[in-house]
Design an enzyme around this catalytic site. Structure first.
Site, PDB file in Angstrom:
ATOM      1  N   HIS A 239      52.791  -7.581 -30.505  1.00 41.84           N
ATOM      2  CA  HIS A 239      51.861  -7.707 -29.394  1.00 41.84           C
ATOM      3  C   HIS A 239      52.337  -6.891 -28.197  1.00 41.84           C
ATOM      4  O   HIS A 239      51.549  -6.181 -27.563  1.00 41.84           O
ATOM      5  CB  HIS A 239      51.721  -9.182 -28.994  1.00 41.84           C
ATOM      6  CG  HIS A 239      50.651  -9.438 -27.974  1.00 41.84           C
ATOM      7  ND1 HIS A 239      49.453 -10.026 -28.265  1.00 41.84           N
ATOM      8  CD2 HIS A 239      50.604  -9.146 -26.639  1.00 41.84           C
ATOM      9  CE1 HIS A 239      48.710 -10.101 -27.178  1.00 41.84           C
ATOM     10  NE2 HIS A 239      49.394  -9.584 -26.167  1.00 41.84           N
ATOM     11  N   GLU A 243      50.448  -3.129 -26.986  1.00 44.46           N
ATOM     12  CA  GLU A 243      49.870  -2.946 -25.659  1.00 44.46           C
ATOM     13  C   GLU A 243      50.479  -1.742 -24.951  1.00 44.46           C
ATOM     14  O   GLU A 243      49.762  -0.943 -24.338  1.00 44.46           O
ATOM     15  CB  GLU A 243      50.080  -4.216 -24.815  1.00 44.46           C
ATOM     16  CG  GLU A 243      49.495  -4.151 -23.426  1.00 44.46           C
ATOM     17  CD  GLU A 243      47.988  -3.967 -23.435  1.00 44.46           C
ATOM     18  OE1 GLU A 243      47.476  -3.315 -22.491  1.00 44.46           O
ATOM     19  OE2 GLU A 243      47.322  -4.460 -24.370  1.00 44.46           O
ATOM     20  N   LYS A 246      49.389   1.577 -26.686  1.00 45.62           N
ATOM     21  CA  LYS A 246      47.988   1.842 -26.379  1.00 45.62           C
ATOM     22  C   LYS A 246      47.849   2.462 -24.987  1.00 45.62           C
ATOM     23  O   LYS A 246      47.119   3.442 -24.795  1.00 45.62           O
ATOM     24  CB  LYS A 246      47.186   0.537 -26.481  1.00 45.62           C
ATOM     25  CG  LYS A 246      45.708   0.661 -26.249  1.00 45.62           C
ATOM     26  CD  LYS A 246      44.979  -0.561 -26.790  1.00 45.62           C
ATOM     27  CE  LYS A 246      45.434  -1.828 -26.089  1.00 45.62           C
ATOM     28  NZ  LYS A 246      44.863  -1.952 -24.731  1.00 45.62           N
ATOM     29  N   ASN A 247      48.567   1.917 -24.031  1.00 43.15           N
ATOM     30  CA  ASN A 247      48.516   2.446 -22.666  1.00 43.15           C
ATOM     31  C   ASN A 247      49.087   3.858 -22.586  1.00 43.15           C
ATOM     32  O   ASN A 247      48.537   4.737 -21.911  1.00 43.15           O
ATOM     33  CB  ASN A 247      49.284   1.530 -21.722  1.00 43.15           C
ATOM     34  CG  ASN A 247      48.575   0.213 -21.485  1.00 43.15           C
ATOM     35  OD1 ASN A 247      47.411   0.047 -21.844  1.00 43.15           O
ATOM     36  ND2 ASN A 247      49.271  -0.735 -20.895  1.00 43.15           N
TER      37      ASN A 247
END
Length: 388
Positions: A239, A243, A246-247
């Site tokens: 998780h 994140e 992805k950023n």
């Protein structure tokens, strides 16, 4: 706070159980418990511990802005917790025979599924609140403080529930070597590659270019490049990394444009030391101005356009690559849950570095849990303890 009839019926129980402090586990103690696999012991513990953890959060709700509590989405979230609280209360004085143990495990599975959308539901509640109220800085700080604690409490509750249902229910763990929810030797590189693969799929579904990644790993204790492993919950690491990747991927594309022939890779460095396992993710993206860095972990803040939620579970085809503003705050909570951390450093128009610190040893990885403390909401000098 306007109390509904179900909450009035539960208020005495909430008041009682909130007087007890939550029990904080380490990764080692959870693993040791999995080796014993005593379902009766788990049943007797969880039927009390879940009520304690939920009660602390329900007490803290009294100090939120009343209008936030009145929002339809917040009322929906409350009703879900009232239902789950009541279901666990039904086992309060019931002996753990085979039928009861089966029903309890089934109830835990149902509770986990019922609460799957709580984060998006409370995100929508915040949106509803902002549309009808102009909150001051004190109220915003209280909401930020509460959401951090509520979502971290949720991570802890779901960890205990998953641990029980994987050990005693019909579900199977992702990897055969897992002890319940704990994997004694998580392959960090493999988790990062899995997270990148999912991010890549997500980008491709919205016709977005996908920069490559480069991964290096290093065991500083034995000065080797052997695979870096750690005792941890694989989904938590996934998780966090998903994140951040992805950023970084999005920031890289934004800097060089959608039509660029190639992009600099996102670089990932993994180092396992005596105390910490560190994951550093570097990109050459647009970077973040210093004036905005302090907002990165605020709920509802995002550098991408916001989108509306429908309040229901969304499949991957309907999830945008950015925009909700909950990704980084929740990722940091996953890192902090077992006494780790997540921090961001950035150079405007040059790139960003994210640092994930996790406890390298299972003995030191203990749950960080919120404890209800009235004085923390009064802004007095006598604060008191509000964490385990």
């Amino acid at each position: 706070m306007r109390l509904t009839r179900p909450f009035l019926n539960l208020s005495n129980h909430i008041e009682y159980y909130s007087k007890f402090q939550p029990t904080s586990f380490t990764l080692k103690s959870l693993t040791d418990f999995a080796c014993d696999a005593d379902i009766k012991r788990s049943y007797k513990f969880l039927r009390v511990e879940l009520l304690i953890r939920w009660s602390h959060m329900r007490k803290e709700m009294n100090y939120l802005p009343p209008k936030l509590l009145e929002m339809p989405s917040f009322a929906l979230a409350n009703s879900l917790y009232d239902q789950s609280y009541s279901e666990i209360l039904e086992f309060k004085n019931v002996d753990p025979d085979a039928s009861t143990l089966r029903k309890f495990t089934e109830a835990l599975v149902g509770i986990r599924k019922r609460h799957v959308d709580v984060i998006s539901t409370l995100a929508k509640a915040y949106m509803e609140f902002e549309k009808v109220s102009s909150s001051n800085s004190i109220e915003k700080n209280r909401i930020q403080y509460f959401y951090d604690r509520f979502f971290l409490n949720r991570i802890g509750v779901r960890t205990l529930i998953y641990h029980h249902t994987l050990l005693f229910g019909d579900e199977s763990p992702q990897h055969s070597q897992q002890a319940g929810i704990i994997d004694p030797s998580v392959d960090i590189v493999a988790v990062i590659q899995e997270a990148y693969s999912m991010a890549k799929q997500l980008f491709q579904q919205v016709s977005y270019p996908v920069p490559k990644i480069e991964i290096q790993s290093y065991n500083s204790e034995d000065h080797s490049t052997n695979p870096v492993t750690i005792a941890y919950i694989p989904s938590h690491i996934y998780h966090i990394v998903f994140e951040l990747l992805k950023n970084s991927l999005r920031a890289t594309v934004e800097r060089y444009g959608l039509d660029a022939k190639e992009y600099p890779p996102v670089r990932v460095l993994i180092v396992k030391g005596h105390e910490d396992l560190t994951i550093r993710i570097d990109d050459n993206g647009v970077g973040i101005p210093r004036s905005k860095l302090s907002y990165l972990f605020h709920y509802m803040y995002s550098t991408a356009p916001k989108f509306l939620l429908n309040g229901h579970e969304q499949n991957i085809k309907s999830i945008p690559i950015a925009g909700l503003g909950y990704g980084l705050p929740i990722a940091r909570l996953y890192a902090r849950y077992f006494q780790g951390n997540l921090s961001i450093a950035s150079i405007e128009n040059h790139g960003t570095s994210a640092y994930v610190l996790l406890q390298a040893t299972a003995e030191n990885a203990s749950e960080r849990l919120p404890i209800f403390c009235k004085s923390r909401y009064s802004y007095t000098t006598n604060k008191g303890s509000d964490w385990t």
